[in-house]
Design a protein around this motif. Structure first.
Motif, PDB file in Angstrom:
ATOM      1  N   GLU A   1      48.584   6.004   9.394  1.00  0.00           N
ATOM      2  CA  GLU A   1      48.467   4.863   8.482  1.00  0.00           C
ATOM      3  C   GLU A   1      49.014   5.246   7.107  1.00  0.00           C
ATOM      4  O   GLU A   1      48.713   6.315   6.579  1.00  0.00           O
ATOM      5  CB  GLU A   1      47.007   4.432   8.360  1.00  0.00           C
ATOM      6  CG  GLU A   1      46.799   3.270   7.392  1.00  0.00           C
ATOM      7  CD  GLU A   1      45.330   2.972   7.157  1.00  0.00           C
ATOM      8  OE1 GLU A   1      45.040   2.003   6.428  1.00  0.00           O
ATOM      9  OE2 GLU A   1      44.473   3.722   7.684  1.00  0.00           O
TER      10      GLU A   1
ATOM     11  N   ASP B   1      51.175   2.507  11.375  1.00  0.00           N
ATOM     12  CA  ASP B   1      50.818   1.327  10.579  1.00  0.00           C
ATOM     13  C   ASP B   1      51.197   1.603   9.127  1.00  0.00           C
ATOM     14  O   ASP B   1      50.520   2.340   8.425  1.00  0.00           O
ATOM     15  CB  ASP B   1      49.318   1.049  10.705  1.00  0.00           C
ATOM     16  CG  ASP B   1      48.902  -0.193   9.920  1.00  0.00           C
ATOM     17  OD1 ASP B   1      49.787  -0.961   9.497  1.00  0.00           O
ATOM     18  OD2 ASP B   1      47.689  -0.383   9.722  1.00  0.00           O
ATOM     19  N   SER B   2      52.297   1.019   8.679  1.00  0.00           N
ATOM     20  CA  SER B   2      52.787   1.237   7.313  1.00  0.00           C
ATOM     21  C   SER B   2      52.609  -0.025   6.501  1.00  0.00           C
ATOM     22  O   SER B   2      53.097  -1.100   6.874  1.00  0.00           O
ATOM     23  CB  SER B   2      54.260   1.641   7.344  1.00  0.00           C
ATOM     24  OG  SER B   2      54.750   1.818   6.034  1.00  0.00           O
ATOM     25  N   GLN B   3      51.905   0.097   5.389  1.00  0.00           N
ATOM     26  CA  GLN B   3      51.621  -1.045   4.517  1.00  0.00           C
ATOM     27  C   GLN B   3      51.997  -0.728   3.075  1.00  0.00           C
ATOM     28  O   GLN B   3      51.242  -0.984   2.146  1.00  0.00           O
ATOM     29  CB  GLN B   3      50.133  -1.414   4.607  1.00  0.00           C
ATOM     30  CG  GLN B   3      49.645  -1.744   5.995  1.00  0.00           C
ATOM     31  CD  GLN B   3      48.166  -2.048   6.031  1.00  0.00           C
ATOM     32  OE1 GLN B   3      47.538  -2.272   5.006  1.00  0.00           O
ATOM     33  NE2 GLN B   3      47.599  -2.061   7.229  1.00  0.00           N
ATOM     34  N   ILE B   4      53.160  -0.155   2.873  1.00  0.00           N
ATOM     35  CA  ILE B   4      53.617   0.169   1.523  1.00  0.00           C
ATOM     36  C   ILE B   4      54.826  -0.686   1.198  1.00  0.00           C
ATOM     37  O   ILE B   4      55.565  -1.129   2.094  1.00  0.00           O
ATOM     38  CB  ILE B   4      53.964   1.660   1.379  1.00  0.00           C
ATOM     39  CG1 ILE B   4      55.098   2.054   2.332  1.00  0.00           C
ATOM     40  CG2 ILE B   4      52.755   2.524   1.633  1.00  0.00           C
ATOM     41  CD1 ILE B   4      55.580   3.477   2.132  1.00  0.00           C
TER      42      ILE B   4
ATOM     43  N   ARG C   1      49.314   3.537   3.209  1.00  0.00           N
ATOM     44  CA  ARG C   1      48.904   2.424   2.350  1.00  0.00           C
ATOM     45  C   ARG C   1      48.984   2.874   0.889  1.00  0.00           C
ATOM     46  O   ARG C   1      49.097   4.071   0.590  1.00  0.00           O
ATOM     47  CB  ARG C   1      47.491   1.965   2.683  1.00  0.00           C
ATOM     48  CG  ARG C   1      46.442   3.051   2.611  1.00  0.00           C
ATOM     49  CD  ARG C   1      45.074   2.536   3.052  1.00  0.00           C
ATOM     50  NE  ARG C   1      44.076   3.597   3.109  1.00  0.00           N
ATOM     51  CZ  ARG C   1      43.396   4.043   2.056  1.00  0.00           C
ATOM     52  NH1 ARG C   1      43.586   3.496   0.848  1.00  0.00           N
ATOM     53  NH2 ARG C   1      42.504   5.003   2.193  1.00  0.00           N
ATOM     54  N   GLU C   2      48.900   1.879   0.003  1.00  0.00           N
ATOM     55  CA  GLU C   2      48.959   2.165  -1.430  1.00  0.00           C
ATOM     56  C   GLU C   2      47.570   2.067  -2.038  1.00  0.00           C
ATOM     57  O   GLU C   2      46.743   1.252  -1.614  1.00  0.00           O
ATOM     58  CB  GLU C   2      49.904   1.200  -2.137  1.00  0.00           C
ATOM     59  CG  GLU C   2      51.355   1.322  -1.700  1.00  0.00           C
ATOM     60  CD  GLU C   2      52.285   0.548  -2.616  1.00  0.00           C
ATOM     61  OE1 GLU C   2      52.159   0.706  -3.852  1.00  0.00           O
ATOM     62  OE2 GLU C   2      53.126  -0.206  -2.108  1.00  0.00           O
TER      63      GLU C   2
END
Length: 425
Positions: free
Chosen positions: A352, A314-317, A354-355
């Motif tokens: 995961e 799960d990549s949210q960058i 995230r920023e």
């Protein structure tokens, strides 16, 4: 990880160490002594010259001084002979000043006092006294020098007073001033030598620290490259053997995965070894580390899935962070997933990205058995290497057990992280 760091100069830099001077523009005597003619002992002078120059100078000065003064005084030939003898004995005592500076200054002081008591009207230059005092201080025998001078003056004054012999004030003042100057000059040289010795010790420690840092970086890189690949190969080989008869097609897939994984590991090891050997013609274009970034995470996840662990990514960058940050995050994820396969007995894992406040946060969790003891007490080279990678880029890493079961690795690394001066991931 800059494996092409030039070695620290351990050569002939004024401290006498052996050195290949071919790469120095100043030639064989490079460094402070070679390029500028100075070093911890001052201007470059051959050792034999440093030994014999004080002897020769004081001998010439004192013999000439006695010869010039003899025609103006009325003394017996025996006294004149003793005056010449004392003028020669002082410089001869300086020959031992290199190995025995303390006894040498005592011997010169005794000869000088005897010369004074012989006939104060014959005033030699006493250059040997000045040299002996200076050399004694330089070579660490300052207590001997001061004690000899003080004792010599006391004996000379007391003996002269008891004998009723008067002194001429001007020569006495000049000699005292000369001794004080010699003490100060010797102390200055001694201080400078100690300062250069401290610099040399500091340079040696830095060289050792740099070598140790290189070993740590190389070990960390090889560990991260090989541990994951070999663990994956081991798991897939086990799967292939298990399915060889019942599901040959699945066994074939495992063998294909082993081939791909081993080729990738071989390429990465070859990159590391090539950097160490300096195989690249243009070092400026050679990669400083085996290329790995966050775009390689999906392939890494697929390799782990082939080993029997259901991994979710799960990549949210947004935009990609710096190359150093990407490499560190990839290696941490790689090591975390490798540990899950090898040690946790987990069936599921979650990766995961995230920023958070200008940093990239990587969190890897699993549903395995976790760590039964304190995490820090069982931390091996893998966890230590992950923590080092994060800290070298100004970030940090946490490893904790989850409830009711599982384990979590959380790494936080600044988005714009750059390699530090003392090493990178």
């Amino acid at each position: 990880m800059n494996l092409r760091r030039p070695p620290l100069d351990g050569g002939r830099d004024g401290w006498g160490g052996a050195h290949d001077h071919r790469h120095h523009r100043h030639g064989p005597r490079s460094g402070w002594r070679g390029a500028y003619g100075i070093g911890p002992r001052g201007p470059f002078v051959p050792p034999q010259a440093r030994l014999w120059l004080p002897v020769i100078i004081s001998l010439v000065v004192q013999v000439v001084a006695v010869t010039v003064q003899l025609p103006g005084v009325s003394i017996s030939p025996e006294t004149a002979g003793l005056a010449y003898l004392f003028a020669v004995l002082g410089p001869c005592a300086l020959i031992a000043a290199r190995r025995f500076p303390g006894p040498a200054v005592v011997a010169v002081a005794v000869v000088s006092v005897a010369d004074v008591l012989l006939d104060p009207s014959i005033y030699a230059a006493y250059a040997s006294v000045l040299f002996a005092v200076c050399l004694a201080v330089v070579r660490g025998a300052g207590v001997w020098a001061v004690a000899s001078v003080v004792a010599g003056w006391i004996v000379a004054f007391v003996a002269s007073g008891l004998a009723g012999v008067g002194w001429e004030p001007v020569p006495a003042v000049l000699l005292t001033t000369g001794i004080i100057v010699a003490l100060g000059f010797g102390s200055s040289i001694r201080t400078r030598r100690e300062r250069f010795a401290q610099l040399r010790s500091l340079q040696s420690r830095r060289r050792i620290d740099a070598a140790q840092q290189e070993r740590v970086r190389i070990a960390r890189e090889l560990h991260d490259v090989l541990a994951h690949s070999l663990s994956s190969i081991n798991v897939q080989a086990g799967v292939g053997l298990h399915l060889l008869e019942s599901q040959p097609e699945k066994a074939g897939e495992a063998l294909a995965s082993i081939k791909a994984t081993s080729k990738q590991a071989l390429d990465e090891v070859r990159d590391v070894l090539g950097i160490l050997r300096g195989d690249s013609v243009d070092s400026a274009e050679a990669p400083l580390v085996p290329e790995a970034d966050l775009e390689s995470l999906p392939r890494l996840v697929e390799n782990i899935r082939a080993g029997g662990v259901d991994v979710e990514l799960d990549s949210q960058i947004g935009p990609a962070p710096s190359a150093a940050a990407q490499l560190a995050l990839y290696r941490i994820a790689q090591e975390s997933l490798t540990n899950i396969v090898r040690h946790s007995a987990a069936t599921k894992a979650h990766v995961e990205l995230r920023e958070s406040d200008g940093a990239i946060v990587l969190r890897v969790t699993d549903n395995g058995r976790g760590v039964t003891d304190d995490v820090d007490s069982v931390a091996g080279k893998g966890l230590l290497g992950m923590r080092e990678r994060a800290e070298l880029l100004g970030g940090h890493l946490e490893a904790v057990n989850l409830s009711p079961q599982g384990f979590a690795i959380t790494a936080t690394i600044p988005r714009s992280a750059r390699p530090s001066m003392n090493g990178t991931s």
